[in-house]
Design an enzyme around this catalytic site. Sequence first.
Site, short mmCIF file in Angstrom:
data_model
loop_
_atom_site.label_atom_id
_atom_site.label_comp_id
_atom_site.label_asym_id
_atom_site.label_seq_id
_atom_site.Cartn_x
_atom_site.Cartn_y
_atom_site.Cartn_z
NE ARG A 212 31.91 70.76 32.24
CZ ARG A 212 33.17 70.54 32.60
NH1 ARG A 212 33.91 69.68 31.93
NH2 ARG A 212 33.68 71.19 33.63
CE LYS B 199 49.05 70.52 44.28
NZ LYS B 199 49.38 70.81 42.88
N GLY C 3 34.50 70.70 39.82
CA GLY C 3 33.98 69.36 39.54
C GLY C 3 33.80 68.52 40.80
N GLY D 132 37.62 76.30 37.48
CA GLY D 132 38.72 77.27 37.37
C GLY D 132 38.20 78.66 37.06
P1 AMP Z 1 40.90 70.45 44.73
O1 AMP Z 1 41.11 69.99 43.31
O2 AMP Z 1 41.98 71.34 45.24
O3 AMP Z 1 39.50 71.00 44.96
O4 AMP Z 1 41.02 69.16 45.63
C1 AMP Z 1 40.15 68.09 45.58
C2 AMP Z 1 40.80 66.92 46.19
O5 AMP Z 1 41.15 67.19 47.54
C3 AMP Z 1 39.92 65.69 46.22
O6 AMP Z 1 40.42 64.73 45.32
C4 AMP Z 1 40.03 65.21 47.67
O7 AMP Z 1 40.23 63.81 47.78
C5 AMP Z 1 41.25 65.94 48.18
N1 AMP Z 1 41.23 66.09 49.65
C6 AMP Z 1 40.30 66.67 50.40
N2 AMP Z 1 40.57 66.53 51.71
C7 AMP Z 1 41.71 65.79 51.78
C8 AMP Z 1 42.50 65.29 52.86
N3 AMP Z 1 42.14 65.47 54.12
N4 AMP Z 1 43.62 64.59 52.54
C9 AMP Z 1 43.97 64.38 51.25
N5 AMP Z 1 43.27 64.82 50.21
C10 AMP Z 1 42.14 65.52 50.45
#
Ligand code: AMP
Length: 402
Positions: A42, A203, A359, A383
């Site tokens: 950054r 999520k 990230g 974001g």
């Molecule tokens: P996000 O912040 O929504 O982009 O989510 C990122 C997170 O999603 C990372 O820390 C991953 O470990 C988690 N993630 C991705 N695939 C899976 C999965 N199959 N089960 C649990 N967590 C996951």
Amino acid sequence: MTRPVLKLKRVQDINITEGSTVLVRVDYNVPMKDGKVSDDTRIRETEKTVKYLVSKKAKVVLIAHLGRPKGKVDPKYTLKPVTEYVEKIMGTKTYFAEDCIGKAREEALKNLKNGEILLCENLRYHPEEEKNDENFAKELARGCDFFVQDAFGAIHRAHSSTSAVTKHLPSSIGFLLQKELEYLEKIMSASQRPFVAIIGGAKVSDKITVLESLLDRVDVLIIGGAMAYTFLKAQDVNIGKSLVEEDKIEDAKKIILKAFKNNVELLLPADHLVVKEVKEDAKTELTQSMAIPDEWIGVDIGSRTISIFSEKIMSAKTIFWNGPMGIFEMPAFSNGTVELAKAVAKATKNGAVSVLGGGDTLNALKKSGVKPEEVSHCSTGGGASLEFVEGKILPGLEALAE
Ligand code: AMP
């Protein structure tokens, strides 16, 4: 959603001369370990803007936030250790002001020579910053001649240093922000087709609006990561004990229907890497289909899915990617994400425009051995890039509009 085109002044269009004092909002929310910066990306991203101002012999006053000190002075979140990195990267004498406003900054500014840099302490030590407080903004602007916004990662928030400050100084956008907007506009206009979007991560709830918005623009929407299980469950596919958001199943159904109506090819995993317990040395199995047997947990996309997704990615001419395909932090479950990163690099080599945000996506890129320059653009704001692609007007940009 169609967003109005905002007219923004660029830093190279304003009359900065020797001795001008320029206040620059940067995103130095860098990862720290044992008082050292563990990733200086950054800081390096702001090099072009800061060096440009230094070359004009301006006095450069950098303001930034680090972490979430919640409006209180907390030594854990001091920006002081960042000073030596700024000095090294910019190749210019850099001082640190113990506060971003008031006496401490005023004194430091008095001693600053033309072409030197002053990095100010964490903006978020002051509760007023996140309240977009007018007086605090006035204090930030005090003693300065110009304001330059270069913190893309912060402009989706209306804070004093991203919004109110622009009322007190002639304002413009730095080179990093210009680059971010150039590439994100390419994603929004998607003039090169096919346009493939890859959305992963944990999520559905965080990404529902971006999914909806992308469906108005893309040819192919790839959904992976834990989010995919909610979409599979919405179609009555068994997902075992994988992560699911029960309260988002109806939203997932609406997305599936919208994809169908818009003639968008919606791709979900066709197979999965599964475990019985999420731990590094867990015994893994590959499912035979998109269904996950009872007692098993999906942790990554399977090898058949990797082939299907990679093939689609390699035929794309515009690519937007946010979010990993599995629990990529654990090497045993990172293969899907790593292989897709390689596919994105190949597509880029063949002429595609690729923009990556978030990230986690950037960390995954590092793990895959793909260099940032092998994709078109790595956005510095996860974001902010999502909100931009959703079609929202980012408050920090609106404040800068002429
Ligand atoms: P996000 O912040 O929504 O982009 O989510 C990122 C997170 O999603 C990372 O820390 C991953 O470990 C988690 N993630 C991705 N695939 C899976 C999965 N199959 N089960 C649990 N967590 C996951």
